[in-house]
Every structure is written in C-alpha cells, then in structure tokens.
Design a protein around this motif. Structure first.
Motif, PDB file in Angstrom:
ATOM      1  N   SER A   1       2.966  13.943 -12.333  1.00 24.89           N
ATOM      2  CA  SER A   1       3.626  14.126 -13.708  1.00 24.89           C
ATOM      3  C   SER A   1       2.250  14.455 -14.574  1.00 24.89           C
ATOM      4  CB  SER A   1       3.967  12.754 -14.204  1.00 24.89           C
ATOM      5  OG  SER A   1       5.170  12.254 -13.440  1.00 24.89           O
ATOM      6  N   LEU A   2       0.933  14.069 -14.393  1.00 23.07           N
ATOM      7  CA  LEU A   2      -0.043  14.494 -15.015  1.00 23.07           C
ATOM      8  C   LEU A   2      -0.218  16.042 -14.949  1.00 23.07           C
ATOM      9  CD1 LEU A   2      -2.610  11.414 -14.484  1.00 23.07           C
ATOM     10  CD2 LEU A   2      -1.344  12.148 -16.679  1.00 23.07           C
TER      11      LEU A   2
ATOM     12  N   VAL B   1       1.173   6.676  -7.123  1.00 18.26           N
ATOM     13  CA  VAL B   1       0.008   7.398  -7.348  1.00 18.26           C
ATOM     14  C   VAL B   1       0.443   8.728  -7.370  1.00 18.26           C
ATOM     15  CG1 VAL B   1      -2.173   7.875  -6.477  1.00 18.26           C
ATOM     16  CG2 VAL B   1      -1.718   5.627  -7.013  1.00 18.26           C
ATOM     17  N   VAL B   2       1.011   9.154  -6.195  1.00 21.63           N
ATOM     18  CA  VAL B   2       1.472  10.653  -6.067  1.00 21.63           C
ATOM     19  C   VAL B   2       2.149  10.958  -7.133  1.00 21.63           C
ATOM     20  CG1 VAL B   2       2.894  12.078  -4.477  1.00 21.63           C
ATOM     21  CG2 VAL B   2       1.192  10.382  -3.508  1.00 21.63           C
TER      22      VAL B   2
ATOM     23  N   LEU C   1       0.924  -1.321  -0.057  1.00 24.82           N
ATOM     24  CA  LEU C   1      -0.105   0.014  -0.111  1.00 24.82           C
ATOM     25  C   LEU C   1       0.836   1.130  -0.023  1.00 24.82           C
ATOM     26  CD1 LEU C   1      -2.976  -1.021   2.331  1.00 24.82           C
ATOM     27  CD2 LEU C   1      -2.988  -0.531   0.051  1.00 24.82           C
ATOM     28  N   VAL C   2       1.943   1.217   0.797  1.00 28.16           N
ATOM     29  CA  VAL C   2       2.802   2.401   0.802  1.00 28.16           C
ATOM     30  C   VAL C   2       3.528   2.639  -0.438  1.00 28.16           C
ATOM     31  CG1 VAL C   2       4.959   3.263   1.640  1.00 28.16           C
ATOM     32  CG2 VAL C   2       3.415   2.302   3.117  1.00 28.16           C
TER      33      VAL C   2
END
Length: 88
Positions: free
Chosen positions: A27-28, A21-22, A14-15
């Motif tokens: 980047s997006l 995801v961060v 999970l970490v």
C-alpha cells in the motif's frame, strides 16, 4: 508438552504479522507512486500557467500604443544590441 499450544500461537502470530507487513508495504508503494504522479502533474500545470502569464505579459507589452509611437521595440528581448540579422 504444555509449551506446544504457546508455540503454535506464536508461529500463527508471526505469520499474521508478516502478512500485515507485506500488505502495508504494498500500500505504501502504491501511495508513493500516486503521490509522485500527482506532484508531477501539479508541477507541469503550474509551469504551463506561468508560461501563459508570461505570454499574456508579452502580448500586452506589444499592444501598448505609447511605446510604438516612441520607436521602442515591441518586446524588450529583441533589442539587445546584437550584430546579426534577425530576418531568419
């Protein structure tokens, strides 16, 4: 306590997932900002190009000798039948 190693692996997963995801979201955001900048710059350049073509069209219309001999205005937008004086 055979479930403790599994719980540690799940928490570690999970970490890692949150970290990935961060980074992807960052980047997006940078990509969206860059694409907006490029789109604005291309739009501005296209507008300038259209304005230059219009100016060339006016310049060519002013230089046509056949219209000058017939007494027509050099630029059609000048002759709109207005009552005011154009001597600004």
């Amino acid at each position: 306590m055979p479930y403790l190693p599994i719980l540690v692996l799940v928490l570690f997963g999970l970490v890692v997932l949150v970290a990935i995801v961060v980074r992807v979201i960052g980047s997006l955001r940078r990509f969206r900002a860059a694409s907006t900048l490029v789109a604005d710059r291309v739009g501005d350049d296209a507008g300038l190009l259209r304005a230059r073509f219009a100016a060339l069209g006016v310049a060519f219309a002013e230089r046509r000798p056949d219209q000058a001999r017939q007494g027509k205005p050099r630029v059609p937008s000048v002759d709109r039948g207005r009552q005011e004086d154009n001597r600004g």
